[in-house]
Write a protein that holds these residues in place. Structure first.
Motif, PDB file in Angstrom:
ATOM      1  N   ALA A  17      10.102   9.703   5.134  1.00 13.82           N
ATOM      2  CA  ALA A  17      11.146  10.502   5.790  1.00 13.82           C
ATOM      3  C   ALA A  17      11.302  10.087   7.247  1.00 13.82           C
ATOM      4  CB  ALA A  17      10.807  11.994   5.693  1.00 13.82           C
ATOM      5  N   ALA A  18      10.196   9.825   7.926  1.00 11.67           N
ATOM      6  CA  ALA A  18      10.251   9.401   9.332  1.00 11.67           C
ATOM      7  C   ALA A  18      10.975   8.075   9.470  1.00 11.67           C
ATOM      8  CB  ALA A  18       8.840   9.303   9.901  1.00 11.67           C
ATOM      9  N   ARG A  19      10.674   7.147   8.590  1.00 22.90           N
ATOM     10  CA  ARG A  19      11.352   5.838   8.630  1.00 22.90           C
ATOM     11  C   ARG A  19      12.859   6.013   8.429  1.00 22.90           C
ATOM     12  NH1 ARG A  19       9.521   0.251   7.468  1.00 22.90           N
ATOM     13  NH2 ARG A  19       7.487   1.215   7.695  1.00 22.90           N
ATOM     14  N   LEU A  20      13.246   6.853   7.476  1.00 27.26           N
ATOM     15  CA  LEU A  20      14.674   7.098   7.237  1.00 27.26           C
ATOM     16  C   LEU A  20      15.322   7.797   8.430  1.00 27.26           C
ATOM     17  CD1 LEU A  20      14.440   8.147   3.495  1.00 27.26           C
ATOM     18  CD2 LEU A  20      15.577   6.105   4.397  1.00 27.26           C
ATOM     19  N   MET A  21      14.595   8.702   9.072  1.00 22.31           N
ATOM     20  CA  MET A  21      15.112   9.396  10.256  1.00 22.31           C
ATOM     21  C   MET A  21      15.374   8.385  11.369  1.00 22.31           C
ATOM     22  SD  MET A  21      15.961  12.390  11.554  1.00 22.31           S
ATOM     23  CE  MET A  21      15.174  13.622  10.535  1.00 22.31           C
ATOM     24  N   ILE A  22      14.442   7.475  11.566  1.00 19.59           N
ATOM     25  CA  ILE A  22      14.591   6.473  12.619  1.00 19.59           C
ATOM     26  C   ILE A  22      15.764   5.548  12.328  1.00 19.59           C
ATOM     27  CG2 ILE A  22      13.475   4.395  13.562  1.00 19.59           C
ATOM     28  CD1 ILE A  22      10.831   6.058  13.469  1.00 19.59           C
ATOM     29  N   GLU A  23      15.993   5.242  11.081  1.00 22.22           N
ATOM     30  CA  GLU A  23      17.086   4.349  10.695  1.00 22.22           C
ATOM     31  C   GLU A  23      18.444   5.050  10.657  1.00 22.22           C
ATOM     32  OE1 GLU A  23      15.677   2.919   6.920  1.00 22.22           O
ATOM     33  OE2 GLU A  23      14.205   1.573   7.853  1.00 22.22           O
ATOM     34  N   ALA A  24      18.464   6.369  10.753  1.00 25.00           N
ATOM     35  CA  ALA A  24      19.699   7.139  10.582  1.00 25.00           C
ATOM     36  C   ALA A  24      20.780   6.784  11.591  1.00 25.00           C
ATOM     37  CB  ALA A  24      19.407   8.641  10.646  1.00 25.00           C
TER      38      ALA A  24
END
Length: 136
Positions: A17-24
């Protein structure tokens, strides 16, 4: 800070989830990358997993995070990821809101984000105190 409240599977889910948040927002800031490294250290993950899709993470979070304390910890920490770069992008907030809604905590997103802002500001103040050298 609160990732130790999560079990190994939940920690892997949080890292995704953190990786996806950073890529958002399509921009990986230096502070966000440093946070990913810190997440790996705090969770004991030697390799951070790929994110997959946010829809997958949301569904898996709803299944895996049954304890209210773990749900709160997950969202507080994810709010920290959203604000770490100083730019709470609309896409990041939307992802946090979507996940919080799925976990039954949608009305607390502002509270989680306010805490994350305060924590980031305190960490910045602490870094300044630690790195300041006083002249004689």
């Amino acid at each position: 800070m609160f990732l130790t409240l999560l079990n190994e599977g939940q920690s892997v889910l949080f890292a995704r989830a953190a990786r996806l948040m950073i890529e958002a927002d399509d921009i990986a800031h230096e502070r966000e990358l440093a946070m990913l490294e810190a997440i790996g250290i705090e969770t004991g993950l030697t390799e951070l997993p790929d994110g997959g899709t946010f829809a997958e993470v949301v569904q898996e979070a709803a299944d895996a995070l049954t304890d209210p304390t773990q749900r709160n910890a997950f969202l507080i920490e994810l709010a920290g990821v959203a604000v770490i770069d100083g730019d709470e992008h609309g896409a990041e907030r939307a992802l946090l809101q979507q996940l919080a809604d799925q976990l039954g905590l949608g009305e607390r997103v502002d509270e989680f984000l306010a805490f994350a802002h305060d924590a980031r500001d305190l960490a910045d103040r602490g870094r300044a105190l630690v790195t300041t050298v006083e002249a004689d």
